[in-house]
Structures are given as C-alpha cells and as structure tokens.
Design an enzyme around this catalytic site. Sequence first.
Site, PDB file in Angstrom:
ATOM      1  N   GLN A 103     -49.104  27.435  39.288  1.00  0.00           N
ATOM      2  CA  GLN A 103     -50.619  27.349  39.983  1.00  0.00           C
ATOM      3  C   GLN A 103     -50.864  28.639  40.611  1.00  0.00           C
ATOM      4  O   GLN A 103     -51.918  29.054  40.665  1.00  0.00           O
ATOM      5  CB  GLN A 103     -50.691  25.878  40.606  1.00  0.00           C
ATOM      6  CG  GLN A 103     -51.061  24.608  39.936  1.00  0.00           C
ATOM      7  CD  GLN A 103     -51.309  23.743  40.798  1.00  0.00           C
ATOM      8  OE1 GLN A 103     -51.643  23.740  42.003  1.00  0.00           O
ATOM      9  NE2 GLN A 103     -51.295  22.579  40.254  1.00  0.00           N
ATOM     10  N   HIS A 293     -56.696  15.252  38.273  1.00  0.00           N
ATOM     11  CA  HIS A 293     -55.726  16.525  38.925  1.00  0.00           C
ATOM     12  C   HIS A 293     -56.398  17.637  38.357  1.00  0.00           C
ATOM     13  O   HIS A 293     -56.316  18.967  38.943  1.00  0.00           O
ATOM     14  CB  HIS A 293     -54.456  16.280  37.960  1.00  0.00           C
ATOM     15  CG  HIS A 293     -53.544  15.041  38.452  1.00  0.00           C
ATOM     16  ND1 HIS A 293     -53.430  14.765  39.615  1.00  0.00           N
ATOM     17  CD2 HIS A 293     -53.453  13.871  37.616  1.00  0.00           C
ATOM     18  CE1 HIS A 293     -52.900  13.622  39.860  1.00  0.00           C
ATOM     19  NE2 HIS A 293     -52.926  13.076  38.594  1.00  0.00           N
ATOM     20  N   GLY A 295     -59.426  18.519  38.312  1.00  0.00           N
ATOM     21  CA  GLY A 295     -60.512  18.848  39.241  1.00  0.00           C
ATOM     22  C   GLY A 295     -60.063  20.135  40.334  1.00  0.00           C
ATOM     23  O   GLY A 295     -60.899  20.877  40.760  1.00  0.00           O
ATOM     24  N   ASP A 296     -58.953  19.790  41.072  1.00  0.00           N
ATOM     25  CA  ASP A 296     -58.648  20.946  42.122  1.00  0.00           C
ATOM     26  C   ASP A 296     -58.044  22.180  41.263  1.00  0.00           C
ATOM     27  O   ASP A 296     -58.396  23.292  42.058  1.00  0.00           O
ATOM     28  CB  ASP A 296     -57.636  20.313  42.900  1.00  0.00           C
ATOM     29  CG  ASP A 296     -56.186  20.083  42.424  1.00  0.00           C
ATOM     30  OD1 ASP A 296     -55.465  21.211  42.504  1.00  0.00           O
ATOM     31  OD2 ASP A 296     -55.933  19.201  41.839  1.00  0.00           O
ATOM     32  N   HIS A 319     -57.220  17.453  47.942  1.00  0.00           N
ATOM     33  CA  HIS A 319     -56.543  18.891  47.293  1.00  0.00           C
ATOM     34  C   HIS A 319     -57.651  19.609  46.591  1.00  0.00           C
ATOM     35  O   HIS A 319     -57.828  20.938  46.910  1.00  0.00           O
ATOM     36  CB  HIS A 319     -55.822  18.437  45.906  1.00  0.00           C
ATOM     37  CG  HIS A 319     -54.344  18.659  46.175  1.00  0.00           C
ATOM     38  ND1 HIS A 319     -53.782  18.298  47.207  1.00  0.00           N
ATOM     39  CD2 HIS A 319     -53.361  19.121  45.467  1.00  0.00           C
ATOM     40  CE1 HIS A 319     -52.525  18.458  47.059  1.00  0.00           C
ATOM     41  NE2 HIS A 319     -52.099  19.209  46.081  1.00  0.00           N
TER      42      HIS A 319
END
Length: 360
Positions: A103, A293, A295-296, A319
């Site tokens: 990430q 998940h 989305g962030d 988050h």
Amino acid sequence: MERFLELDGSIGEGGGQVLRVALAISAIIGRPLHVYNIRKKRSNPGLRNQHLTAVRAVQLACGGEVRNAHVGSTEIFFSPGRITVDSLFLDTGTAGSTSLVLQSLIPVLCFAKARTQFRIRGGTNNPNAPTFEYFQQIFFHFLRTIGVECGLRLLRRGFYPRGGGEVEGYIIPVKKISAFSLTERPQLTKVSIHAYTSRLPAHVSKRMAESCKQRLQAEDITVIETREEVLTESMHNCAIDPGAGIFVAGEFDTIRIGVDKLGEKGVPAEKVGQEAAESFLKEYRSGAPVDTHLGDMLVIYAALAEGVSTYRVSTLTMHTLTSIEVCKALLEIKASADGELGGPATITIHGAGILNKNIS
C-alpha cells in the site's frame, strides 16, 4: 535545506495507515517528511516490524534517507531522493502483511522512471489486512482501469505466526493519474469463490466453498464459479504454518467488489464460508461500486490525480477518513465524504495533479 512537511501521526485513527500514506506522498512529491506521534492511539505505540518494512520499501524505491526508524519509535524523519529503482526485494522478517507494505510502495512506483519488479516476503493472508487474493483481483484490477500496467502473483502462502510467504509483481509508471468516477454499479455478471488451505485436510476447503455457495444461492445469486485450493507440505507454494481462508469476488462489467474471511482454530469450515457469504451480501446489497476496503485505498490515487474524482463506497470507515485527512494535510487539496461513518458515502476529491518528473 528544504523545510520538512510536519504531520501528527495521531491524526484520524492514529494507526499505521497515516505513516503508509504520508511516506508515499513524500516520496512522490519529493518533500522531506517528519511524522511524530506514530501509532499514538494503539495499545503498543510506535513502529512495528511491518511498518519498518514499509519505510524501507519507500526508502529503497526513491534512494531516500531515514532517521529514527526502529521498533518502538514514535517519530521518523524521511528525506526522499529520485524514484529510479528497477527491482526490489523486501522481507518483513515476520508474518507482517505484504499487502500493507505494498500500500505504501505501489503509489511510489507509479511515479518511477521505468518498470519496477518487486518481491516481498511475509504474510500473504493476514487478519486485519487485505489478503493476497483481494489485492490481486480487486485492487490491481482498479489500477488497470486507471491506466496503470501492473501484475501480481503468489509464490508461496504465508500465515500467522511465522509468515514466510512470498509475492512478486511489477508496476509500469505513468506520466500522471487521471481522475475517475465510480458512482454507479452495473449488473452483476459473475461471482467467484476461492477457498484455500495449507497443511489441512482437503475437505476443509470443500466445506468452506460449498457452504458459501449455498448461502449465496439462497439469495438468488447463481452466476457462481468455485475454486478449491489444497496445499500440502510437499508443495513448493505451501505455507510454513497451517491456515485456511475464503475469498469471494463479484464482477460488474468494469468494476469488482470482494470480501475475504480467514479460518480460525475451532471454527467450523461451514461457518467460515457462511460468514464470507454474509459479508459479500452486505457489500452487494449496498449498491455501491466500491467496497469497504477499496474505499480507503483509492484516496491517495484520487488525491494525486489530475481533476476531480468521485466514488461511492459501501461503508465509510475511519481508515478512509484518515487517508483523506493525511492527503489534505500534505497535498493541500479539497476533499469530502458525504455520508455517516459506518454507512454508505460518496467521496469527492479534488486532485493535486501531480506529474511524474521522472518521465520526460
């Protein structure tokens, strides 16, 4: 000497997400960064091994310098260089999530000089982190829809407590990221179920998959494909430790949603499969094109993009709100979330229009 960007690591939920997003932005825009109060709101504040691997990943990607990066540290000073790396190998040294390291790394590699190969050792299917399946099938699919050529494959599974899994992949950089709009969801075309086990009896994956499929069919979802993966100790890609899980993905023309559920000792395989189905049904019934998940994960790409991005997410999480706050602070952009925490929301982000200076 250029002034450091200052960021309070206790912003939002005050977890590792703050550091991962901030490091990536620092490397991409070429501004030194000072983060303090790192993971201040956690029961064990400061950096842990998996956070150090993320720091190391970004540092290697851009030839940067870092001070005060050690286990337990609550502040770091990071000075980025140019993003010219062409290959990376990283080892969390534990079952630390390979996906959480990625990430931080992937946005940076999108602004590199040329194609970058990477390989990361650690946990591939961890609690409280995106699994390999989710990252490959949902997140990497999104990257391709915004023009990023990329690939990811599993070399070996890694479960808690020892990890030892490996993933490898590549990213081809872009000159810029274009704004995107994901507010409507087309008709469902396929649902796929992938149940997997390592060092466990073969019937476990079959029971997970079957119970998940039955629950979905009870809700009139019939376009289902199932895959059962059974890894034994004689196979090169088998995890060091026993483990199991199930991943459910829904395809809607150009977009995808996904959920995953890991097995737990003492929990029947049927219950794991049913819980995965319930999680998928919750996402499906929301009508949103972006799952909880993802989305962030989209925030930093919308913040770096040229133009205004808008997307509707099934569940607004801390988050997501934390990522928005970090991007607003470091990129000085406008961004908003129209919705209540824990419910559906529409995210609108006015991107900074960052250009890749490493590509002429």
